[in-house]
Design an enzyme around this catalytic site. Structure first.
Site, short mmCIF file in Angstrom:
data_model
loop_
_atom_site.label_atom_id
_atom_site.label_comp_id
_atom_site.label_asym_id
_atom_site.label_seq_id
_atom_site.Cartn_x
_atom_site.Cartn_y
_atom_site.Cartn_z
N HIS A 183 8.87 29.96 53.31
CA HIS A 183 8.48 31.17 52.57
C HIS A 183 6.97 31.23 52.37
O HIS A 183 6.37 32.31 52.40
CB HIS A 183 9.16 31.19 51.19
CG HIS A 183 10.48 31.89 51.16
ND1 HIS A 183 10.64 33.21 51.54
CD2 HIS A 183 11.71 31.47 50.76
CE1 HIS A 183 11.91 33.56 51.38
NE2 HIS A 183 12.58 32.53 50.92
N CYS A 212 19.50 33.66 51.30
CA CYS A 212 18.18 33.77 50.68
C CYS A 212 18.24 34.80 49.56
O CYS A 212 18.84 35.87 49.71
CB CYS A 212 17.14 34.19 51.72
SG CYS A 212 15.47 34.40 51.07
N LEU A 213 17.59 34.49 48.45
CA LEU A 213 17.58 35.40 47.31
C LEU A 213 16.84 36.70 47.63
O LEU A 213 17.08 37.71 46.97
CB LEU A 213 16.93 34.73 46.09
CG LEU A 213 17.65 33.49 45.57
CD1 LEU A 213 16.89 32.91 44.38
CD2 LEU A 213 19.09 33.81 45.18
N GLY A 221 16.38 27.25 45.05
CA GLY A 221 14.94 27.22 45.32
C GLY A 221 14.37 28.61 45.17
O GLY A 221 15.08 29.61 45.27
N GLN A 242 8.30 35.21 46.51
CA GLN A 242 9.55 35.91 46.20
C GLN A 242 9.49 36.62 44.85
O GLN A 242 10.36 37.44 44.55
CB GLN A 242 10.74 34.95 46.23
CG GLN A 242 11.07 34.44 47.62
CD GLN A 242 12.27 33.54 47.60
OE1 GLN A 242 12.18 32.35 47.30
NE2 GLN A 242 13.44 34.11 47.88
N HIS A 251 13.29 25.56 53.83
CA HIS A 251 13.46 26.99 53.53
C HIS A 251 12.35 27.48 52.60
O HIS A 251 11.72 28.51 52.87
CB HIS A 251 14.83 27.20 52.89
CG HIS A 251 15.16 28.61 52.54
ND1 HIS A 251 16.19 29.32 53.12
CD2 HIS A 251 14.60 29.47 51.65
CE1 HIS A 251 16.25 30.54 52.61
NE2 HIS A 251 15.28 30.65 51.70
N GLU A 252 12.09 26.74 51.52
CA GLU A 252 11.10 27.20 50.54
C GLU A 252 9.68 27.08 51.09
O GLU A 252 8.84 27.95 50.85
CB GLU A 252 11.25 26.42 49.23
CG GLU A 252 12.60 26.58 48.56
CD GLU A 252 13.02 28.04 48.37
OE1 GLU A 252 12.14 28.91 48.19
OE2 GLU A 252 14.23 28.31 48.42
#
Length: 214
Positions: free
Chosen positions: A172, A126-127, A68, A73, A168-169
């Protein structure tokens, strides 16, 4: 790296970002864009630019790799995210975590609400916080509402790992990072997780590191 001017119109900022070509730079934790929340998408980019931006996000997610990616991000404060999970995990992991393949999809202006009271806790990364994981207890089932990239309504119930991904997304887009919801004592490097806590569920980690599970 985000576009040079945070005050420029969003369409200009996206055009500047896409001009670099290839995967987009992923913004790391500590940058304000990850904490400010996002604007509701109401056509700021136009259909053609939105399609290009979505494709760039998809390329970036695959290259990272991740399952995701949210617009903040890559430095763009719009309420847009992409998700996709081929779920390449062993059968036992898939069963315990409820991880099943998810096709590529675009989430525009998403929001979620829990379905029932059940919660599930697993290590999560997380990225925007590379190299680390922590245990997060999330709703086991959620109802996600929003739109896709074509403006069609989205109203779907997700369970298991797909529910974790969309939470999660969507978080963000509200300026929330997974660590805000995590058990602080569970914070571990990727290397430690692989060496010590590779079990499908984090019970051993909870006992050894001293945190509670739901």
């Amino acid at each position: 790296m985000a576009p040079s001017s945070d005050q420029a119109p969003l369409a200009e900022r996206v055009e500047e970002l896409l001009a670099t070509g290839g995967p987009l730079p992923i913004v790391a934790a500590g940058r304000p864009v990850l904490r400010r929340g996002t604007e509701v998408y109401d056509g700021q980019l136009g259909p053609a630019l939105l399609a290009r931006f979505v494709e760039a996000m998809r390329l970036t997610m695959h290259a990272a790799p991740g399952v995701g990616l949210a617009a903040p991000q890559v430095g763009i404060p719009l309420r847009i995210a992409v998700v996709e999970d081929p779920a390449p995990v062993p059968e036992e992991v898939a069963r315990i975590r409820g991880r099943v393949p998810q096709p590529f999809r675009v989430l525009v202006n998403p929001s979620y609400e829990p379905v029932g009271d059940a919660r599930a806790a697993f290590f999560e990364g997380c990225l925007s916080m590379p190299g680390w994981q922590a245990v997060v207890a999330r709703h086991a089932e959620v109802r996600l509402r929003g739109e896709d990239e074509h403006g069609s309504a989205l109203d779907e119930v997700f369970t298991g790992w797909p529910a974790r991904i969309v939470q999660h997304e969507t978080d963000h887009l509200d300026g929330v990072l997974y660590l805000d919801r995590a058990q602080p004592r569970s914070l571990s490097t990727n290397e430690a997780v692989a060496a010590l806590w590779a079990q499908p569920a984090p019970r051993a980690a909870a006992e050894a590191l001293g945190f509670e599970l739901p």
